[in-house]
Design an enzyme around this catalytic site. Structure first.
Site, PDB file in Angstrom:
ATOM      1  N   ASP A  73       0.834  -1.082   0.163  1.00 15.96           N
ATOM      2  CA  ASP A  73       0.060   0.136   0.002  1.00 15.96           C
ATOM      3  C   ASP A  73       0.782   1.315   0.026  1.00 15.96           C
ATOM      4  OD1 ASP A  73       0.801  -0.606   2.716  1.00 15.96           O
ATOM      5  OD2 ASP A  73      -1.061  -0.993   3.405  1.00 15.96           O
ATOM      6  N   GLU A 132      -5.956   3.085   3.395  1.00 17.67           N
ATOM      7  CA  GLU A 132      -6.644   3.484   4.794  1.00 17.67           C
ATOM      8  C   GLU A 132      -8.122   3.859   4.668  1.00 17.67           C
ATOM      9  OE1 GLU A 132      -5.017   3.533   7.607  1.00 17.67           O
ATOM     10  OE2 GLU A 132      -3.069   3.177   7.136  1.00 17.67           O
TER      11      GLU A 132
END
EC number: 3.5.1.47
Length: 381
Positions: A73, A132
Protein backbone atom coordinates in the site's frame (compact mmCIF):
# COMPACT_ATOMS: atom_id res chain seq x y z
CA UNK A 1 20.79 -5.11 -5.48
CA UNK A 2 20.00 -2.01 -3.44
CA UNK A 3 22.23 -1.55 -0.42
CA UNK A 4 20.87 -0.98 3.07
CA UNK A 5 21.86 2.68 2.90
CA UNK A 6 20.12 3.11 -0.47
CA UNK A 7 16.97 1.49 0.92
CA UNK A 8 17.01 3.79 3.94
CA UNK A 9 17.35 6.85 1.70
CA UNK A 10 14.39 5.69 -0.39
CA UNK A 11 12.32 5.20 2.74
CA UNK A 12 13.22 8.64 4.08
CA UNK A 13 12.27 10.31 0.81
CA UNK A 14 8.92 8.52 0.79
CA UNK A 15 8.41 9.46 4.43
CA UNK A 16 8.70 13.14 3.54
CA UNK A 17 5.96 13.06 0.87
CA UNK A 18 2.98 11.30 2.51
CA UNK A 19 -0.36 11.63 0.74
CA UNK A 20 -3.92 10.66 1.55
CA UNK A 21 -5.97 8.02 -0.23
CA UNK A 22 -6.33 8.51 -3.99
CA UNK A 23 -4.12 11.63 -3.79
CA UNK A 24 -0.76 9.82 -3.89
CA UNK A 25 0.49 11.62 -7.03
CA UNK A 26 3.95 12.61 -5.75
CA UNK A 27 4.40 9.13 -4.32
CA UNK A 28 3.32 7.54 -7.60
CA UNK A 29 5.73 9.73 -9.58
CA UNK A 30 8.62 8.87 -7.25
CA UNK A 31 7.87 5.17 -7.55
CA UNK A 32 7.76 5.37 -11.36
CA UNK A 33 11.04 7.29 -11.49
CA UNK A 34 12.76 4.93 -9.05
CA UNK A 35 11.65 1.83 -10.95
CA UNK A 36 12.78 3.43 -14.22
CA UNK A 37 16.30 3.32 -12.79
CA UNK A 38 16.18 -0.47 -12.42
CA UNK A 39 17.24 -2.94 -15.10
CA UNK A 40 14.32 -2.95 -17.57
CA UNK A 41 15.25 -6.13 -19.47
CA UNK A 42 12.30 -8.15 -18.20
CA UNK A 43 10.14 -5.51 -16.48
CA UNK A 44 6.78 -4.30 -17.74
CA UNK A 45 5.23 -1.27 -16.05
CA UNK A 46 1.54 -0.46 -16.16
CA UNK A 47 -0.41 2.61 -15.01
CA UNK A 48 -4.17 3.17 -15.08
CA UNK A 49 -6.35 6.09 -16.15
CA UNK A 50 -9.21 4.73 -14.05
CA UNK A 51 -7.03 4.56 -10.91
CA UNK A 52 -4.26 7.10 -11.57
CA UNK A 53 -2.10 6.52 -8.50
CA UNK A 54 -2.06 2.72 -8.82
CA UNK A 55 0.98 1.06 -10.32
CA UNK A 56 1.77 -2.49 -11.44
CA UNK A 57 5.11 -3.93 -12.44
CA UNK A 58 5.35 -7.38 -14.00
CA UNK A 59 8.70 -9.14 -13.80
CA UNK A 60 8.67 -11.69 -16.62
CA UNK A 61 10.02 -15.07 -15.55
CA UNK A 62 12.39 -17.35 -17.46
CA UNK A 63 9.94 -20.23 -17.71
CA UNK A 64 6.82 -19.15 -15.85
CA UNK A 65 4.43 -21.70 -14.44
CA UNK A 66 2.55 -19.14 -12.37
CA UNK A 67 2.32 -15.44 -11.54
CA UNK A 68 3.13 -14.62 -7.93
CA UNK A 69 1.65 -11.33 -6.72
CA UNK A 70 3.20 -9.01 -4.15
CA UNK A 71 1.19 -6.05 -2.92
CA UNK A 72 2.18 -2.92 -1.03
CA UNK A 73 0.00 0.00 0.00
CA UNK A 74 1.17 3.56 -0.64
CA UNK A 75 -1.14 6.02 1.16
CA UNK A 76 -0.71 7.88 4.45
CA UNK A 77 -2.86 9.20 7.30
CA UNK A 78 -4.26 12.62 8.30
CA UNK A 79 -1.86 12.88 11.26
CA UNK A 80 0.42 15.80 12.16
CA UNK A 81 3.88 14.28 12.61
CA UNK A 82 5.56 14.81 15.99
CA UNK A 83 8.76 12.76 15.61
CA UNK A 84 11.07 15.75 15.19
CA UNK A 85 13.11 13.79 12.65
CA UNK A 86 15.12 15.69 10.01
CA UNK A 87 13.23 13.77 7.33
CA UNK A 88 9.77 14.41 8.79
CA UNK A 89 6.72 14.89 6.61
CA UNK A 90 6.81 18.00 4.45
CA UNK A 91 3.05 17.81 3.96
CA UNK A 92 1.26 19.50 6.89
CA UNK A 93 -1.28 17.30 8.62
CA UNK A 94 -0.29 14.14 6.74
CA UNK A 95 2.11 11.43 7.91
CA UNK A 96 3.16 7.89 7.14
CA UNK A 97 1.95 6.94 10.61
CA UNK A 98 1.11 3.38 9.57
CA UNK A 99 4.46 2.58 8.02
CA UNK A 100 3.44 2.40 4.39
CA UNK A 101 6.76 4.09 3.56
CA UNK A 102 8.42 0.98 5.00
CA UNK A 103 6.07 -1.25 2.98
CA UNK A 104 6.89 0.53 -0.28
CA UNK A 105 10.63 0.50 0.35
CA UNK A 106 10.66 -3.23 1.02
CA UNK A 107 8.65 -3.83 -2.16
CA UNK A 108 11.09 -1.71 -4.17
CA UNK A 109 13.99 -3.66 -2.70
CA UNK A 110 12.43 -6.98 -3.68
CA UNK A 111 11.54 -5.66 -7.14
CA UNK A 112 15.07 -4.38 -7.64
CA UNK A 113 16.51 -7.78 -6.73
CA UNK A 114 14.35 -9.58 -9.29
CA UNK A 115 15.09 -6.95 -11.94
CA UNK A 116 18.72 -8.07 -11.64
CA UNK A 117 18.05 -11.79 -11.06
CA UNK A 118 15.34 -12.92 -13.47
CA UNK A 119 12.92 -15.17 -11.59
CA UNK A 120 11.67 -18.54 -12.77
CA UNK A 121 8.03 -17.49 -12.51
CA UNK A 122 6.37 -14.16 -13.22
CA UNK A 123 6.20 -11.80 -10.24
CA UNK A 124 3.53 -9.09 -10.21
CA UNK A 125 4.15 -6.08 -7.95
CA UNK A 126 1.04 -4.05 -7.10
CA UNK A 127 1.54 -0.61 -5.56
CA UNK A 128 -1.95 -0.02 -4.19
CA UNK A 129 -3.43 3.36 -3.35
CA UNK A 130 -6.10 3.99 -0.73
CA UNK A 131 -5.66 1.29 1.89
CA UNK A 132 -6.51 3.54 4.84
CA UNK A 133 -9.79 4.63 3.24
CA UNK A 134 -11.60 4.56 -0.10
CA UNK A 135 -11.26 0.76 -0.51
CA UNK A 136 -8.23 0.75 -2.80
CA UNK A 137 -7.90 -3.02 -3.10
CA UNK A 138 -11.59 -3.59 -3.76
CA UNK A 139 -11.66 -0.65 -6.15
CA UNK A 140 -8.74 -2.08 -8.16
CA UNK A 141 -10.38 -5.49 -8.36
CA UNK A 142 -13.77 -4.13 -9.44
CA UNK A 143 -12.12 -1.97 -12.11
CA UNK A 144 -10.67 -5.13 -13.63
CA UNK A 145 -7.02 -4.29 -13.04
CA UNK A 146 -6.22 -7.94 -12.31
CA UNK A 147 -6.89 -9.46 -15.72
CA UNK A 148 -4.95 -11.46 -18.29
CA UNK A 149 -1.25 -11.58 -17.54
CA UNK A 150 -1.84 -9.10 -14.69
CA UNK A 151 -3.81 -11.65 -12.71
CA UNK A 152 -1.86 -13.27 -9.85
CA UNK A 153 -2.22 -16.96 -9.08
CA UNK A 154 -1.30 -16.21 -5.47
CA UNK A 155 -0.78 -13.00 -3.52
CA UNK A 156 1.53 -11.91 -0.68
CA UNK A 157 1.87 -8.74 1.36
CA UNK A 158 3.23 -7.47 4.64
CA UNK A 159 2.39 -5.00 7.38
CA UNK A 160 4.93 -3.47 9.72
CA UNK A 161 4.57 -4.21 13.44
CA UNK A 162 6.23 -2.03 16.11
CA UNK A 163 5.70 -4.74 18.75
CA UNK A 164 8.04 -7.21 17.00
CA UNK A 165 11.86 -7.03 16.90
CA UNK A 166 13.34 -5.19 13.92
CA UNK A 167 13.34 -7.47 10.89
CA UNK A 168 11.41 -10.30 12.54
CA UNK A 169 8.75 -12.01 10.43
CA UNK A 170 5.42 -12.73 12.10
CA UNK A 171 2.62 -14.84 10.70
CA UNK A 172 -0.04 -17.37 11.60
CA UNK A 173 -2.36 -19.90 10.06
CA UNK A 174 -5.90 -18.58 9.72
CA UNK A 175 -6.85 -14.95 10.18
CA UNK A 176 -4.16 -12.28 10.60
CA UNK A 177 -6.42 -9.19 10.64
CA UNK A 178 -10.09 -8.94 11.54
CA UNK A 179 -12.66 -7.66 9.09
CA UNK A 180 -14.33 -4.38 9.99
CA UNK A 181 -17.74 -2.91 9.27
CA UNK A 182 -18.89 0.64 9.99
CA UNK A 183 -22.28 0.86 11.73
CA UNK A 184 -24.71 3.79 11.54
CA UNK A 185 -28.09 3.57 13.27
CA UNK A 186 -30.73 6.30 13.03
CA UNK A 187 -33.75 6.28 15.33
CA UNK A 188 -36.63 8.54 14.30
CA UNK A 189 -39.45 9.10 16.75
CA UNK A 190 -41.29 12.25 17.79
CA UNK A 191 -39.88 15.16 19.72
CA UNK A 192 -41.77 17.01 22.40
CA UNK A 193 -41.78 18.80 25.74
CA UNK A 194 -40.11 16.95 28.61
CA UNK A 195 -43.23 17.52 30.72
CA UNK A 196 -45.46 15.61 28.30
CA UNK A 197 -43.70 12.37 27.31
CA UNK A 198 -47.03 10.79 26.39
CA UNK A 199 -47.23 13.13 23.42
CA UNK A 200 -43.74 12.26 22.13
CA UNK A 201 -41.76 9.17 21.20
CA UNK A 202 -38.37 9.32 22.94
CA UNK A 203 -35.49 8.15 20.76
CA UNK A 204 -32.92 8.48 23.57
CA UNK A 205 -34.74 5.87 25.66
CA UNK A 206 -35.04 3.60 22.62
CA UNK A 207 -31.34 4.10 21.85
CA UNK A 208 -30.42 3.16 25.41
CA UNK A 209 -32.42 -0.06 25.11
CA UNK A 210 -30.85 -0.82 21.73
CA UNK A 211 -27.32 -0.34 23.05
CA UNK A 212 -27.95 -2.73 25.93
CA UNK A 213 -29.50 -5.37 23.67
CA UNK A 214 -26.56 -5.17 21.26
CA UNK A 215 -24.28 -6.32 24.09
CA UNK A 216 -25.87 -9.79 23.88
CA UNK A 217 -25.12 -10.27 20.18
CA UNK A 218 -21.51 -11.37 20.71
CA UNK A 219 -22.06 -13.26 23.97
CA UNK A 220 -25.05 -15.24 22.70
CA UNK A 221 -24.55 -15.51 18.92
CA UNK A 222 -20.80 -16.03 18.46
CA UNK A 223 -18.76 -19.09 19.43
CA UNK A 224 -16.97 -18.08 22.66
CA UNK A 225 -13.64 -19.50 21.47
CA UNK A 226 -13.72 -17.10 18.51
CA UNK A 227 -13.35 -13.32 18.58
CA UNK A 228 -15.83 -10.69 17.56
CA UNK A 229 -16.63 -7.26 18.91
CA UNK A 230 -19.26 -4.58 18.45
CA UNK A 231 -18.31 -1.12 19.67
CA UNK A 232 -20.91 1.64 19.61
CA UNK A 233 -18.58 4.56 20.13
CA UNK A 234 -20.78 7.57 19.43
CA UNK A 235 -24.34 8.56 20.30
CA UNK A 236 -25.90 11.87 19.30
CA UNK A 237 -29.43 12.68 20.35
CA UNK A 238 -31.35 15.66 21.68
CA UNK A 239 -30.66 19.37 21.77
CA UNK A 240 -31.55 20.59 25.27
CA UNK A 241 -32.34 19.11 28.68
CA UNK A 242 -36.09 19.73 28.67
CA UNK A 243 -36.90 18.56 25.14
CA UNK A 244 -37.54 14.93 24.25
CA UNK A 245 -35.34 13.93 21.32
CA UNK A 246 -37.13 13.06 18.11
CA UNK A 247 -33.95 11.75 16.49
CA UNK A 248 -30.91 9.92 17.79
CA UNK A 249 -27.94 8.58 15.86
CA UNK A 250 -25.59 5.84 16.99
CA UNK A 251 -22.26 5.10 15.27
CA UNK A 252 -19.87 2.22 15.80
CA UNK A 253 -17.96 -0.68 14.32
CA UNK A 254 -18.19 -4.46 14.01
CA UNK A 255 -15.03 -6.58 13.96
CA UNK A 256 -14.77 -10.31 13.34
CA UNK A 257 -12.14 -12.88 12.42
CA UNK A 258 -14.06 -14.50 9.55
CA UNK A 259 -16.44 -13.16 6.94
CA UNK A 260 -19.05 -15.68 8.10
CA UNK A 261 -18.79 -14.30 11.64
CA UNK A 262 -19.21 -10.73 10.42
CA UNK A 263 -22.29 -11.70 8.41
CA UNK A 264 -23.76 -13.40 11.49
CA UNK A 265 -23.17 -10.27 13.58
CA UNK A 266 -24.65 -8.10 10.81
CA UNK A 267 -27.82 -10.19 10.71
CA UNK A 268 -28.24 -10.19 14.48
CA UNK A 269 -27.79 -6.43 14.58
CA UNK A 270 -30.50 -6.10 11.94
CA UNK A 271 -32.78 -8.21 14.15
CA UNK A 272 -32.10 -6.02 17.18
CA UNK A 273 -32.82 -2.82 15.25
CA UNK A 274 -36.02 -4.26 13.84
CA UNK A 275 -37.09 -5.36 17.31
CA UNK A 276 -36.42 -1.96 18.84
CA UNK A 277 -38.40 -0.33 16.07
CA UNK A 278 -41.39 -2.57 16.81
CA UNK A 279 -41.08 -2.23 20.59
CA UNK A 280 -40.94 1.57 20.56
CA UNK A 281 -43.14 2.09 17.50
CA UNK A 282 -40.54 4.15 15.67
CA UNK A 283 -38.43 3.96 12.55
CA UNK A 284 -34.97 2.48 13.14
CA UNK A 285 -32.68 2.43 10.11
CA UNK A 286 -29.40 0.53 10.01
CA UNK A 287 -26.53 1.21 7.61
CA UNK A 288 -23.63 -1.25 7.42
CA UNK A 289 -20.55 -0.40 5.39
CA UNK A 290 -17.77 -2.98 5.19
CA UNK A 291 -16.22 -1.85 1.93
CA UNK A 292 -12.98 -3.70 1.31
CA UNK A 293 -12.11 -4.42 4.92
CA UNK A 294 -12.71 -8.14 4.89
CA UNK A 295 -10.87 -10.42 7.32
CA UNK A 296 -7.33 -11.18 6.19
CA UNK A 297 -7.71 -14.96 6.02
CA UNK A 298 -4.43 -16.62 5.06
CA UNK A 299 -4.59 -19.54 2.65
CA UNK A 300 -3.75 -22.74 4.60
CA UNK A 301 -1.45 -24.40 2.04
CA UNK A 302 0.46 -21.28 1.03
CA UNK A 303 0.79 -20.06 4.60
CA UNK A 304 2.07 -23.42 5.80
CA UNK A 305 4.77 -23.24 3.11
CA UNK A 306 5.58 -19.63 4.02
CA UNK A 307 5.92 -20.39 7.73
CA UNK A 308 8.02 -23.48 7.03
CA UNK A 309 10.51 -21.42 5.01
CA UNK A 310 10.75 -18.68 7.62
CA UNK A 311 11.15 -21.15 10.50
CA UNK A 312 13.86 -23.11 8.70
CA UNK A 313 15.90 -20.10 7.56
CA UNK A 314 18.65 -19.32 10.11
CA UNK A 315 18.83 -15.63 9.19
CA UNK A 316 15.10 -15.10 9.85
CA UNK A 317 13.67 -14.44 13.30
CA UNK A 318 10.21 -15.99 12.88
CA UNK A 319 7.49 -15.36 15.47
CA UNK A 320 4.04 -16.93 15.47
CA UNK A 321 1.57 -14.15 16.18
CA UNK A 322 -1.99 -13.77 17.41
CA UNK A 323 -4.70 -12.29 15.18
CA UNK A 324 -5.13 -8.53 15.25
CA UNK A 325 -8.59 -7.02 15.65
CA UNK A 326 -7.61 -4.04 13.48
CA UNK A 327 -8.49 -4.00 9.79
CA UNK A 328 -6.52 -4.24 6.51
CA UNK A 329 -8.04 -4.07 3.06
CA UNK A 330 -5.73 -6.77 1.68
CA UNK A 331 -8.39 -9.09 3.10
CA UNK A 332 -10.61 -8.33 0.12
CA UNK A 333 -7.93 -9.37 -2.36
CA UNK A 334 -7.15 -12.53 -0.36
CA UNK A 335 -10.83 -13.43 -0.70
CA UNK A 336 -10.34 -13.30 -4.49
CA UNK A 337 -6.83 -14.79 -4.76
CA UNK A 338 -5.18 -17.31 -2.41
CA UNK A 339 -2.30 -15.86 -0.48
CA UNK A 340 -0.62 -14.89 2.75
CA UNK A 341 -0.15 -11.71 4.72
CA UNK A 342 2.52 -11.41 7.37
CA UNK A 343 4.15 -8.96 9.76
CA UNK A 344 7.55 -7.29 9.51
CA UNK A 345 8.84 -6.21 12.91
CA UNK A 346 9.94 -2.57 13.15
CA UNK A 347 10.51 -2.41 16.94
CA UNK A 348 9.22 0.91 18.23
CA UNK A 349 7.61 2.12 21.47
CA UNK A 350 5.01 4.08 19.50
CA UNK A 351 2.08 2.27 17.96
CA UNK A 352 0.65 2.32 14.44
CA UNK A 353 -1.28 5.51 13.62
CA UNK A 354 0.73 7.38 16.27
CA UNK A 355 2.18 10.82 15.50
CA UNK A 356 5.49 9.63 16.98
CA UNK A 357 5.83 6.31 15.12
CA UNK A 358 9.52 5.83 14.27
CA UNK A 359 10.14 2.39 12.72
CA UNK A 360 13.57 0.85 13.15
CA UNK A 361 15.10 1.11 9.68
CA UNK A 362 17.21 -2.02 10.18
CA UNK A 363 13.98 -3.89 9.44
CA UNK A 364 14.00 -2.83 5.79
CA UNK A 365 16.99 -4.79 4.47
CA UNK A 366 16.13 -7.77 6.66
CA UNK A 367 12.62 -7.74 5.24
CA UNK A 368 13.89 -7.55 1.66
CA UNK A 369 16.24 -10.48 2.25
CA UNK A 370 13.56 -12.63 3.89
CA UNK A 371 11.00 -11.99 1.16
CA UNK A 372 13.35 -12.46 -1.79
CA UNK A 373 14.55 -15.68 -0.19
CA UNK A 374 11.00 -16.91 0.26
CA UNK A 375 9.99 -16.06 -3.31
CA UNK A 376 13.04 -17.91 -4.67
CA UNK A 377 12.05 -20.88 -2.50
CA UNK A 378 8.40 -20.67 -3.56
CA UNK A 379 9.33 -20.83 -7.24
CA UNK A 380 11.07 -24.16 -6.61
CA UNK A 381 8.37 -25.63 -4.33
Amino acid sequence: MLTEEELIQIRRHLHQIPELALQEFDTHQYLVETIAGFNQAFLEVRTFKELPTALMVLVHGKNPQRTIGYRTDIDALPVEEQTGLPYSSTHPGVMHACGHDIHMTVALGVLNYFSEHQPQDNILFFFQPAEESENGGKRAYELGLFSGKWKPDEFYGLHDNPDLPAGAIGCRMGTLFAGTTEVNIDLNGKGGHAAYPQNANDTVVAAASLILQVQTVISRSIDPIQSGVITLGKIDGGTIRNVIAGHTRIEGTIRGLTQTMIETIDNRLKDVCEGIGCSFNMDVSLELNQGGYWPVENNPELTKRFIHYMEETPTVNFIETEPAMTGEDFGYLLAKFPGTMFWLGVEDDSQLHSATLTPNEKAIKRGVDAITGFLEYRMQN
